[in-house]
Structure formats: C-alpha cells, structure tokens
Design a protein around this motif. Structure first.
Motif, PDB file in Angstrom:
ATOM      1  N   ILE A 112       0.840  -1.197   0.000  1.00  0.00           N
ATOM      2  CA  ILE A 112       0.000   0.000   0.000  1.00  0.00           C
ATOM      3  C   ILE A 112       0.879   1.253   0.000  1.00  0.00           C
ATOM      4  N   ASN A 113       0.242   2.413  -0.138  1.00  0.00           N
ATOM      5  CA  ASN A 113       0.960   3.679  -0.237  1.00  0.00           C
ATOM      6  C   ASN A 113       0.547   4.643   0.865  1.00  0.00           C
ATOM      7  N   VAL A 114       1.521   5.385   1.345  1.00  0.00           N
ATOM      8  CA  VAL A 114       1.275   6.502   2.248  1.00  0.00           C
ATOM      9  C   VAL A 114       1.825   7.767   1.584  1.00  0.00           C
ATOM     10  N   VAL A 115       0.986   8.795   1.529  1.00  0.00           N
ATOM     11  CA  VAL A 115       1.360  10.077   0.928  1.00  0.00           C
ATOM     12  C   VAL A 115       1.545  11.093   2.053  1.00  0.00           C
ATOM     13  N   GLN A 116       2.634  11.828   2.006  1.00  0.00           N
ATOM     14  CA  GLN A 116       2.977  12.784   3.059  1.00  0.00           C
ATOM     15  C   GLN A 116       2.955  14.220   2.548  1.00  0.00           C
ATOM     16  N   ASN A 117       2.864  15.154   3.515  1.00  0.00           N
ATOM     17  CA  ASN A 117       3.015  16.589   3.229  1.00  0.00           C
ATOM     18  C   ASN A 117       1.994  17.074   2.191  1.00  0.00           C
ATOM     19  N   VAL A 118       0.768  16.652   2.352  1.00  0.00           N
ATOM     20  CA  VAL A 118      -0.269  17.003   1.385  1.00  0.00           C
ATOM     21  C   VAL A 118      -0.848  18.385   1.683  1.00  0.00           C
ATOM     22  N   GLU A 119      -1.329  18.565   2.904  1.00  0.00           N
ATOM     23  CA  GLU A 119      -1.870  19.864   3.307  1.00  0.00           C
ATOM     24  C   GLU A 119      -0.901  20.640   4.181  1.00  0.00           C
ATOM     25  N   LYS A 120      -0.091  19.916   4.920  1.00  0.00           N
ATOM     26  CA  LYS A 120       0.901  20.555   5.779  1.00  0.00           C
ATOM     27  C   LYS A 120       2.080  19.611   5.959  1.00  0.00           C
ATOM     28  N   GLU A 121       3.191  20.156   6.358  1.00  0.00           N
ATOM     29  CA  GLU A 121       4.401  19.370   6.538  1.00  0.00           C
ATOM     30  C   GLU A 121       4.173  18.293   7.584  1.00  0.00           C
ATOM     31  N   GLY A 122       4.479  17.041   7.194  1.00  0.00           N
ATOM     32  CA  GLY A 122       4.414  15.934   8.142  1.00  0.00           C
ATOM     33  C   GLY A 122       3.107  15.178   8.175  1.00  0.00           C
ATOM     34  N   ASP A 123       2.043  15.666   7.506  1.00  0.00           N
ATOM     35  CA  ASP A 123       0.790  14.904   7.532  1.00  0.00           C
ATOM     36  C   ASP A 123       0.940  13.638   6.684  1.00  0.00           C
ATOM     37  N   ARG A 124       0.085  12.670   6.962  1.00  0.00           N
ATOM     38  CA  ARG A 124       0.170  11.374   6.284  1.00  0.00           C
ATOM     39  C   ARG A 124      -1.228  10.891   5.913  1.00  0.00           C
ATOM     40  N   PHE A 125      -1.342  10.360   4.677  1.00  0.00           N
ATOM     41  CA  PHE A 125      -2.615   9.843   4.187  1.00  0.00           C
ATOM     42  C   PHE A 125      -2.385   8.470   3.548  1.00  0.00           C
ATOM     43  N   LEU A 126      -3.243   7.524   3.875  1.00  0.00           N
ATOM     44  CA  LEU A 126      -3.236   6.229   3.213  1.00  0.00           C
ATOM     45  C   LEU A 126      -3.962   6.338   1.878  1.00  0.00           C
TER      46      LEU A 126
END
Length: 295
Positions: A112-126
């Motif tokens: 699976i994938n985790v995407v970081q720094n989407v809305e702010k530095e350090g956030d994480r989304f699956l």
C-alpha cells in the motif's frame, strides 16, 4: 518503472477524467488526491485476469513495464499492480509518496501507499487502490487511537492504532466478507481485522521475494485459482467471483447472479469491464474452466 509528468497528467485528465488538474496540483492537492483515488477505483478494475491467463509453469510477478502498461490501459491487476502503478503516478505528479508493508494473511503480502506533506508538513494519508474493498478517498493517518468510521459502497471500515507505526484496518460490512487469515475472529461488536500495516517507508524491492511467492506458489493466494474482478462505476460495486456476478444495489448489498458456463462468464466480463483484453480473458477462462471442473 517511471512515469513522466506528461504521461501522468494525460492519464489523470483523459483516463480518470479529473478536471482542472493543473490548478488542483498547485492549490488543492488533497482534493485532487481524493479525486484520483475515487476515479481510479471507478474505472480500473482490481482483477487477476493477467495472472490466470499465464500457464502455471510460466507465472511470475509482473514486471515494472507490465505494471505501467496495465495501469495506463486501465486493464488493472491485483494489489501489487494497482498500488505500484498508483505510487509512480502520484510521484510523477509531485506528491511525496512511499510504499509501506501490510499483512492480510502473511507478512508483506499486501503493498500500500502513504502520501505525506499534502496539506501541511508531516501529515500522512493512506491511499489504497489495490483491494476489492473500496477506499474512495485518501485516509488521514494522524489520529490518536482510532480513525473516523468510513462507509464506501458495501464496505464500512476504520483504522486502529496499535503503536506509533503499526495500524490495523478493521472491517464491518455486508455481502462480501474479506478473505483474511482463518484465525481472524469477528469481534462482539461486529468488527473484524482485515489487514495491518507498518508505516516504515519501504522501496519496491522490499516486496520482491514475497510477491514472487504470491504469483507462483499454488495456495499462496486465492488469486491463482479463482477468478476475481471488481470495479466501482459510479461508486457501486460490480464484482465477478468465478461463476457469480455480484451487483451492488441501492441498499449497498451485493446481489448475486449465477452465470451458466464459460460463455456467460466471458460475456459478463466484456459487458461490465469492456477495457479488458479479450485474448487474456479467453486464456484466463481456460484456467477457470479446469478449476470449476475439479469442484
């Protein structure tokens, strides 16, 4: 496998039909991530037709170029193909994305994938597009103990944090129970563990040995001996499981239609997944016919 920015932009605009792509890349990255995730699941089927189409003695995990081809063509594949393609698609668009290892039945059997720094530095989304149980949006992972409860199609799920790096996906849904380790129990409140994953970033080579096993060792997964195809046009499931077609109704339940023989199975695949390559369908159905005759 590499995707160029031009290839990625063209794919998202033309195949996934996401509008205002350039604007969203600059100003609405989370909205874009959610739209890519949902549109992919609506248009690219999770399936094992390529695998079943290959004679048993010639099977292997797909190459990077095969993954790219099956992604760009919207033929799709199983978790390794779907989530690997999504990884490089998002990377080409400029997202910070890494693979993480997951376990459904045995260690590292799910990518699976985790995407970081989407809305702010350090956030994480699956971002999960390699599964028959839909996750129509990027799931924020920066919760304390439990995530919100999500309801997509027939699937109700949540995530539970075991420690800083280990999370568990829990399912509670009707109509199609997840294929999990046989020792997994349904809890008193109806939840059951589907998979767990570790947030430690991995490169694609980390999964090589386990994926070789999954594509070549009979009994390693049901996808070597059983036809599975599922897609979510308009957010509603259309699923093939051997000789049964499952159509999601307005009640979000999956309603079965029995198919009589290989010809009806092929006709249903071509009707509901018209992007699939007919020669591969024919080869896969030869395998399926032999499996059904043995039962």
């Amino acid at each position: 496998m590499m995707l160029s920015l031009t290839e990625a932009m063209s794919y998202v605009s033309d195949k996934l039909q996401v509008e205002e792509l350039s604007h969203k890349l600059q100003h609405e990255k989370l909205l874009l991530l959610n739209e890519i995730t949902r549109s992919f699941l609506e248009r690219v089927p999770f399936n094992n037709i390529r695998t079943l189409s290959i004679p048993v003695e010639q099977r292997r995990k797909p190459s990077q170029e095969e993954i790219k081809m099956d992604g760009l063509s919207t033929h799709g594949g199983t978790c390794y193909t779907q989530n690997t393609f999504m990884h490089f698609l998002l990377k080409a668009l400029g997202y910070t994305v890494h693979f993480v290892a997951s376990q459904v039945m045995s260690p590292n059997d799910h990518v699976i994938n985790v995407v970081q720094n989407v809305e702010k530095e350090g956030d994480r989304f699956l971002v999960e597009v390699g599964c028959g149980y839909p996750t129509f949006q990027a799931i924020p992972l920066d919760f304390k103990d439990e995530s919100a409860i999500y309801r997509f199609s027939f699937n109700t799920f949540k995530f539970v944090r075991m420690d800083d790096d280990v999370l568990v996906c829990m399912h509670r849904h009707k109509g199609l129970q997840p294929e999990v380790h046989p020792n997994t129990k349904v809890q008193d409140d109806g939840w059951r563990k589907f998979y767990e994953f570790n947030l430690t970033p991995r490169d694609i080579g980390y999964f090589s040995q386990r994926m070789d096993h999954s594509y070549t060792v009979q009994g390693a997964t049901p996808f070597l001996v059983s036809l599975r195809v599922i897609m979510f046009p308009g957010g509603k499931a259309v699923c093939m499981k051997n000789s049964t077609l499952l159509i999601e109704g307005d009640d979000n339940g999956l309603h079965p239609v029995s198919l009589n023989g290989i010809d009806e199975i092929k006709a249903a695949i071509l009707k509901h997944y018209p992007q699939m390559e007919e020669s591969k369908i024919d080869a896969a159905l030869i395998t399926l016919k032999s499996v059904l005759e043995e039962k």
